[in-house]
Design a protein around this motif. Structure first.
Motif, PDB file in Angstrom:
ATOM      1  N   ARG A  60       0.853  -1.429   0.081  1.00  0.00           N
ATOM      2  CA  ARG A  60       0.369   0.209   0.112  1.00  0.00           C
ATOM      3  C   ARG A  60       0.856   1.359  -0.512  1.00  0.00           C
ATOM      4  O   ARG A  60       1.105   1.834   1.015  1.00  0.00           O
ATOM      5  N   VAL A 119       0.807   4.620  -2.010  1.00  0.00           N
ATOM      6  CA  VAL A 119       0.228   5.918  -2.745  1.00  0.00           C
ATOM      7  C   VAL A 119       0.956   7.175  -3.144  1.00  0.00           C
ATOM      8  O   VAL A 119       0.922   7.589  -2.097  1.00  0.00           O
ATOM      9  N   ARG A 120       1.126   7.329  -4.452  1.00  0.00           N
ATOM     10  CA  ARG A 120       2.367   8.671  -4.232  1.00  0.00           C
ATOM     11  C   ARG A 120       0.701   9.534  -5.153  1.00  0.00           C
ATOM     12  O   ARG A 120      -0.590   8.978  -6.129  1.00  0.00           O
ATOM     13  N   HIS A 121       0.780  10.615  -4.003  1.00  0.00           N
ATOM     14  CA  HIS A 121      -0.754  10.691  -4.793  1.00  0.00           C
ATOM     15  C   HIS A 121      -0.629  11.991  -5.851  1.00  0.00           C
ATOM     16  O   HIS A 121      -0.307  12.663  -6.135  1.00  0.00           O
ATOM     17  N   ILE A 172      -6.913  14.374  -1.641  1.00  0.00           N
ATOM     18  CA  ILE A 172      -5.414  13.659   0.061  1.00  0.00           C
ATOM     19  C   ILE A 172      -6.857  13.208   0.241  1.00  0.00           C
ATOM     20  O   ILE A 172      -6.184  11.892   0.939  1.00  0.00           O
ATOM     21  N   SER A 218      -6.489   9.395  -1.702  1.00  0.00           N
ATOM     22  CA  SER A 218      -5.258   8.599  -1.784  1.00  0.00           C
ATOM     23  C   SER A 218      -4.779   8.190  -0.216  1.00  0.00           C
ATOM     24  O   SER A 218      -4.637   7.465  -0.087  1.00  0.00           O
ATOM     25  N   ALA A 219      -4.889   9.090   1.101  1.00  0.00           N
ATOM     26  CA  ALA A 219      -4.757   8.759   2.207  1.00  0.00           C
ATOM     27  C   ALA A 219      -5.359   7.270   2.507  1.00  0.00           C
ATOM     28  O   ALA A 219      -4.457   7.005   3.704  1.00  0.00           O
ATOM     29  N   ALA A 263      -4.103   4.455   1.250  1.00  0.00           N
ATOM     30  CA  ALA A 263      -2.551   4.349   1.649  1.00  0.00           C
ATOM     31  C   ALA A 263      -2.676   3.778   2.771  1.00  0.00           C
ATOM     32  O   ALA A 263      -1.631   3.294   3.403  1.00  0.00           O
ATOM     33  N   CYS A 304       1.264   7.239   1.771  1.00  0.00           N
ATOM     34  CA  CYS A 304       1.085   8.112   1.137  1.00  0.00           C
ATOM     35  C   CYS A 304       2.150   9.356   0.503  1.00  0.00           C
ATOM     36  O   CYS A 304       2.675  10.052   2.171  1.00  0.00           O
ATOM     37  N   ILE A 336       3.098  12.688  -0.989  1.00  0.00           N
ATOM     38  CA  ILE A 336       1.715  13.880  -1.773  1.00  0.00           C
ATOM     39  C   ILE A 336       2.855  14.946  -2.218  1.00  0.00           C
ATOM     40  O   ILE A 336       2.664  15.726  -2.527  1.00  0.00           O
ATOM     41  N   THR A 344      -2.234   6.079   7.988  1.00  0.00           N
ATOM     42  CA  THR A 344      -0.830   5.835   6.916  1.00  0.00           C
ATOM     43  C   THR A 344      -0.203   6.700   7.245  1.00  0.00           C
ATOM     44  O   THR A 344       0.179   7.684   8.400  1.00  0.00           O
ATOM     45  N   PHE A 400       2.557   9.906   6.135  1.00  0.00           N
ATOM     46  CA  PHE A 400       3.028  10.779   5.298  1.00  0.00           C
ATOM     47  C   PHE A 400       4.217  11.475   4.845  1.00  0.00           C
ATOM     48  O   PHE A 400       5.116  11.193   5.681  1.00  0.00           O
TER      49      PHE A 400
END
Length: 678
Positions: free
Chosen positions: A369, A371-373, A379, A397-398, A401, A406, A408, A454, A456
């Motif tokens: 998990r 995730v590139r926002h 977000i 996104s958040a 993830a 995540c 950002i 998640t 960040f």
């Protein structure tokens, strides 16, 4: 009656008796009977073990698996006879008033019973049980639907005057159960609903998508395969409403159907069973990591130093960005889906945005998990109208993830309101979605709180940020200008890292690496890349993050001592202590992460020393140096090229440990710490 149907009815009775289902059925009937209220429909849930019932009668087992609607009618007739024979529900009049919901405990582990949400064509025309799995990406509010209704024939002399019962079927819309144009099947007279007998239930619409979506959300993936992704609608009814959480991975059993909405048809699944899916992590690490661990066992600091030194050699040369790479590894192993997890967020100040972006993207892909926002989307969760016009909360996104990372991107590119929301989430690890009732056809406004579990990652381009505002002149020693980002938001990030330390300014190796990779992207430029592959690091991180670690009393005393001493040292006459209340949590998280990265289940003093040095370095960038006075790059003061350099680093870290003990003794004298020296 068909002899085969009669035999199946007898087998059903035997199965219900043996499995305890008959006893549960009698108890459910007693609840209805005690209520003394007449219903249009009496709903019963029957749990079915396909293996057990197939052993009793293969034909019945086949019916349940492949013709569940017809099988439910056979169960309905058995239940009606049982109710009438045993006088279980006095108010029951006809067999049509009984609604049976069959819930298989599992399905055969065969490909024909798996329904892939990414496969084409999607088989929604066969109304039988399938198993599927995916991630919840959108979730509606709980609304009401009609389980069943009774209609009266307007011709009072009609023999079917009381016998028209409408019951919800999988995939059917509300208009299929209740509307005004029904006619009697016997005399064709209009039917009129007897409203006092209508039975309502809870309904929730959920959007689920194949877990492969996570590979697409990473922005970069080692897996180059192409696949089709499409979200599908799930209907959760009655006891299943609110059984799913947005962002979670589930396995479901249900019946596919096609819902007609105007001119458009929507493929959906009527869910009968929901199970949270948690894939097991690897139970081992590669032999190369085991060998490296044995080679570095003489010191508690060497293994993680070598890990960081050679990490991401596919993106940057070994020996560069070591502090940042160690912080990334620590953040990676501090990922899980628990409510009160130890989070570790990273904020990087850099002028090498391209290299840092590549490094973070590469690291992101090591987790399931990550995730590139995308800047064009939100977000955090937002609300919009679904296909049916109801309010639907979108994961964003958040939430996707969850239990991972995540990323950002550049923090300075976000507007003030987005930064304020990010700060609120970092402080509480929750976000609230407001749903205006008037806009979405509801009677009242609603507020839904969504958990954000998640880590960040973000960076700030120091070159571009310096052009956007006037820099301050009254800096303290070691302090960096981060005034473009709100101070409170910077404090919410666990670590602030500046990658331009002298030992990291290795422009020539980085330039050579970039040029060689441009010529041959698949080339293995270093021996470390061959010995410790990306897959090895994936397995290592998944194994390490699942370790359960406990603080030793010595490590706990050292962390508490440093925290209390720093609160006394880092203060001013106006605002009091500049050390945030979350600093203690960050220290504990760093120490636990270092223990996990060292494949230990106990946090030692050595882990606490690394945690203190990383946090003190971060605090120095934010607020300037303190009485502890650590070096600009305290964890990697010089390059690691051989065993001798590792030995020198050990000696240096022991000196830092001794200096830390003196600092605690001077500024937090009430803390009992171990001051034994070798």
């Amino acid at each position: 009656m068909d002899p085969e149907i009669q035999k199946m009815r007898e087998v059903i009775l035997v199965y219900l008796d043996r499995s305890g289902g008959l006893q549960k059925f009698v108890q459910d009937c007693k609840k209805y009977n005690d209520s003394k209220q007449s219903y249009a429909v009496y709903r019963f849930i029957i749990s079915i073990n396909p293996s057990d019932i197939t052993e009793l009668d293969a034909t019945l087992g086949n019916y349940i698996l492949h013709k569940p609607l017809q099988a439910a009618k056979i169960f309905q007739s058995v239940c009606f006879v049982a109710i009438k024979t045993l006088s279980l529900i006095e108010q029951l009049q006809t067999e049509a008033q009984i609604s049976i919901l069959l819930k298989p405990t599992h399905l055969p582990p065969l490909p024909s019973y798996l329904l892939s949400l990414s496969a084409y064509p999607f088989n929604y025309t066969s109304p039988r049980f399938y198993m599927s799995e995916g991630i919840v990406i959108a979730m509606g509010t709980v609304t009401k639907y009609t389980q069943g209704a009774r209609f009266l024939c307007t011709e009072e002399t009609c023999p079917f005057y009381f016998r028209c019962i409408r019951v919800h079927c999988p995939g059917a819309t509300e208009s299929a159960t209740v509307r005004t144009d029904f006619v009697c099947s016997l005399c064709s007279s209009p039917l009129q609903e007897d409203m006092k007998f209508r039975v309502l239930g809870d309904k929730q619409i959920v959007e689920m998508i194949d877990a492969k979506i996570l590979n697409a959300l990473k922005g970069y993936s080692i897996d180059k395969s192409h696949f089709r992704i499409q979200a599908f609608t799930l209907f959760l009814r009655d006891e299943l409403a609110n059984k799913m959480t947005i962002g979670n991975h589930y396995r479901i059993i249900g019946i596919p159907a096609c819902v007609q909405n105007g001119l458009q048809a929507t493929a959906c699944i009527e869910v009968t069973s929901v199970q949270l899916y948690k894939p097991n992590g690897p139970s081992f690490v590669s032999d190369n990591f085991k060998y490296l661990l044995s080679l570095t066992s003489s010191s508690c600091w060497r293994f993680t130093a070598v890990l960081a030194n050679i990490f991401a050699s596919q993106v940057v040369p070994p020996g560069t960005y070591n502090t940042l790479k160690l912080a990334i590894l620590l953040s990676l192993v501090q990922t899980c889906e628990k409510e009160n997890a130890d989070y570790l967020d990273l904020l990087i100040m850099t002028s090498d945005t391209l290299i840092i972006d590549r490094l973070l993207n590469y690291s992101l892909c090591l987790l399931p998990r990550g995730v590139r926002h995308p800047p064009s989307s939100d977000i955090f969760p937002s609300v919009c109208k679904d296909k049916h016009g109801s309010a639907s909360i979108q994961a964003c996104s958040a939430v996707l993830a969850k239990g991972g990372i995540c990323y950002i991107g550049d923090l300075s590119s976000y507007k003030k309101d987005k930064l304020e929301l990010l700060q609120s989430v970092l402080e509480s690890r929750t976000t609230t979605v407001f749903i205006p009732g008037k806009k979405y056809g509801e009677e009242a406004d609603q507020q839904v709180t969504v958990s954000v579990q998640t880590n960040f990652w973000s960076f700030v381009d120091v070159d571009s940020s310096s052009k956007k505002h006037i820099q301050k002149e009254n800096f303290l020693i070691g302090q960096m200008d981060v005034s473009l980002i709100p101070v409170n938001l910077v404090d919410c990030f666990g670590l602030l890292i500046y990658n331009e330390f002298p030992s990291c300014r290795l422009s020539s190796p980085v330039v050579h690496h970039i040029l060689k990779k441009a010529i041959n992207p698949e080339a293995m430029l270093y021996k470390a890349s061959q010995q410790f592959t990306t897959q090895d690091y994936e397995e290592f991180i998944l194994f390490a993050r699942n370790l359960h670690v406990e603080l030793s009393s010595e490590a706990e005393s050292l962390i508490q001592g440093y925290y209390l001493a720093s609160r006394r040292v880092r203060r001013d006459s106006i605002h009091g202590s500049t050390l945030s209340a979350s600093a203690l949590k960050i220290l504990i998280s760093l120490a636990k992460a270092h223990a996990k990265l060292s494949l230990r289940q106990t946090v030692l003093e050595e882990d606490a020393v690394i945690a203190v040095l990383l946090l003190e370095s971060s605090l120095t960038l934010k607020h300037g140096t303190s009485a502890l006075c650590v070096a600009p790059n305290p964890v990697f003061p010089f390059d690691l090229s051989d065993e001798n350099s590792l030995q020198q680093r050990d000696i240096y870290l022991m000196q830092c440990h001794h200096q830390l003990l003196k600092f605690i003794t001077a500024y937090s004298p009430g803390i009992q710490i171990n001051t034994n020296e070798e």
